[in-house]
Design an enzyme around this catalytic site. Structure first.
Site, PDB file in Angstrom:
ATOM      1  N   GLU A  47       0.870  -1.373   0.067  1.00 53.11           N
ATOM      2  CA  GLU A  47       0.104  -0.134   0.072  1.00 53.11           C
ATOM      3  C   GLU A  47       0.899   1.185   0.072  1.00 53.11           C
ATOM      4  OE1 GLU A  47      -1.850   2.840   3.224  1.00 53.11           O
ATOM      5  OE2 GLU A  47      -2.423   0.757   3.801  1.00 53.11           O
ATOM      6  N   GLU A 124       6.350   3.969  11.590  1.00 51.54           N
ATOM      7  CA  GLU A 124       4.680   4.091  11.913  1.00 51.54           C
ATOM      8  C   GLU A 124       4.530   2.933  12.974  1.00 51.54           C
ATOM      9  OE1 GLU A 124       0.647   3.267   9.359  1.00 51.54           O
ATOM     10  OE2 GLU A 124       2.742   3.032   8.316  1.00 51.54           O
TER      11      GLU A 124
END
Length: 413
Positions: A47, A124
């Site tokens: 992604e 992240e």
């Protein structure tokens, strides 16, 4: 309207005459639960990488072209699907979808970009670890479905991310991004020529079959994660329902009554009447074959024992009473309002189209949703609560200045 291409790609559309934009999403029935254990996190990593350049466009070219359209481009990955989406003016549909389709079908996955983006995803993961609310909910879910791909983290780990390479990413897309698992959802204003152009872009997509998954089984767990923070973050969980369950509408109403807003039982009891927390709510996570219903709160170590006791008391009382007074109608109207107000947003409409096609094989119309909510009775909600809030199946995760696992086990059993 629904178009199915010869290769199996489905295009579902909803024309909205009153707007000047269109929201388009490319939905793929592939998420973290479809991944081999050694490649955990690859769906989410792809992604990210899809925005890093194609054979025809560099990452900078993509970014500049997107901004020049004045639109919104983004993506997300879940346990069971991945979505790449955009919202643009109707006059820019062809340009926007040509960029999005090129990214989806022809990403180059350059080795240098992979090395850089691996660092971004590791940041992240660290960011998630610094958000104790996320840690409490995710660690409970991972523990209750441990041993199943459904229990693995969407982001992957430092070890599995190290295996990502150009060849690995391309091979994974060939194996798991299948035409029959791909849905193009479009809501807003568009022309027939826009649909024809979308069809021409995705007709060459190759692949066969559909992704499968290993069934997951909920197991009650007690999870403790010591962390040097001011509050303790608590997540209490019970087995839920699969996403297509007939009782899903009763479940949503149940969740709203128990912990869906300021008038909910948990908010009124734990926060308003006893002042034990700032935030408390209930939520549901539903998947193809299973689910979980949970309650989250954050509070001081000195008050957690009393708060957990109150939460359990509220849930047990609801099982005995079911909805009382205007609770059912109030929460029913709350959910119906959310559905109807969502119709004012083409992005929300597009998400409903794409998700509906992936999970149900069709888009569920707003009128049908309203009718299903109206059909739910107090007796159905009470019976469902009695079945789901089985404290022999209760789980809990505590993050912060925690006590022992046995301490929390005793609080909920």
């Amino acid at each position: 309207m629904k178009i199915t291409l010869q290769n199996g790609v489905r295009i579902v559309t909803e024309y909205v005459d009153s707007v000047r934009s269109a929201s388009i999403g490319i939905w793929v029935g592939n998420g973290s639960r479809h991944e081999p254990a050694e490649l955990n996190g690859i769906s989410h990593f792809i992604e990210h990488m899809i925005f890093k350049g194609t054979d025809k466009r560099s990452a900078q070219h993509i970014a500049i072209a997107m901004d020049a359209l004045g639109g919104q481009f983004n993506a997300f990955t879940t346990k069971e699907c991945t979505c790449y989406y955009m919202k643009v003016l109707n006059t820019h549909i062809k340009t926007g979808i040509s960029i999005l389709a090129d990214m989806f079908l022809h990403s180059r996955f350059d080795a240098n970009d992979i090395a850089l983006e691996r660092g971004v995803v590791l940041e992240e993961i660290d960011m998630y670890e610094d958000t104790p609310e996320d840690v409490a909910t995710e660690k409970l879910f991972e523990s209750c479905f441990a041993g199943s791909p459904l229990g693995r983290p969407i982001l992957g780990t430092e070890q599995t991310l190290a295996a990502m390479s150009t060849d690995v990413l391309h091979q994974y897309m060939r194996d798991y991004y299948r035409p029959s698992d791909t849905v193009i959802a479009i809501s807003g204003r568009f022309e027939q020529s826009d649909l024809e152009y979308i069809c021409s872009l995705f007709e060459p997509m190759q692949g066969a079959g559909q992704n499968s998954f290993t069934p997951a089984v909920y197991q009650p767990q007690v999870v403790v994660r010591p962390k040097e923070i001011e509050q303790n973050h608590i997540c209490l969980g019970f087995p839920g329902l699969r996403v297509t369950a007939e009782e899903r509408y009763a479940l949503q109403i149940l969740c709203a009554i128990v912990g869906g807003g300021m008038s909910s039982r948990l908010f009124q009891t734990v926060r308003e009447q006893n002042g034990l927390c700032y935030s408390i709510y209930a939520f549901c996570a539903s998947h193809h074959d299973t689910g979980m219903i949970s309650v989250y709160t954050a509070l001081g170590k000195s008050t957690e024992e009393r708060a957990i006791a109150l939460i359990c008391q509220v849930l047990r009382e609801f099982c005995q009473q079911g909805p009382v007074g205007d609770e059912l109608n109030r929460c029913r109207e709350q959910l119906k309002a959310n559905v109807l107000m969502g119709l004012e947003n083409t992005s929300a409409r597009m998400h409903q189209l794409g998700r509906g096609e992936l999970y149900f094989g069709r888009a569920i119309e707003a009128d049908e949703l309203i009718a299903q909510y109206d059909a739910v009775t107090a007796e159905q909600v009470k019976a469902l609560a009695g079945r789901l809030f089985d404290f022999s199946q209760a789980s809990i995760c505590a993050v912060g200045q925690t006590a022992s696992e046995s301490h929390y086990s005793n609080l909920i059993h």
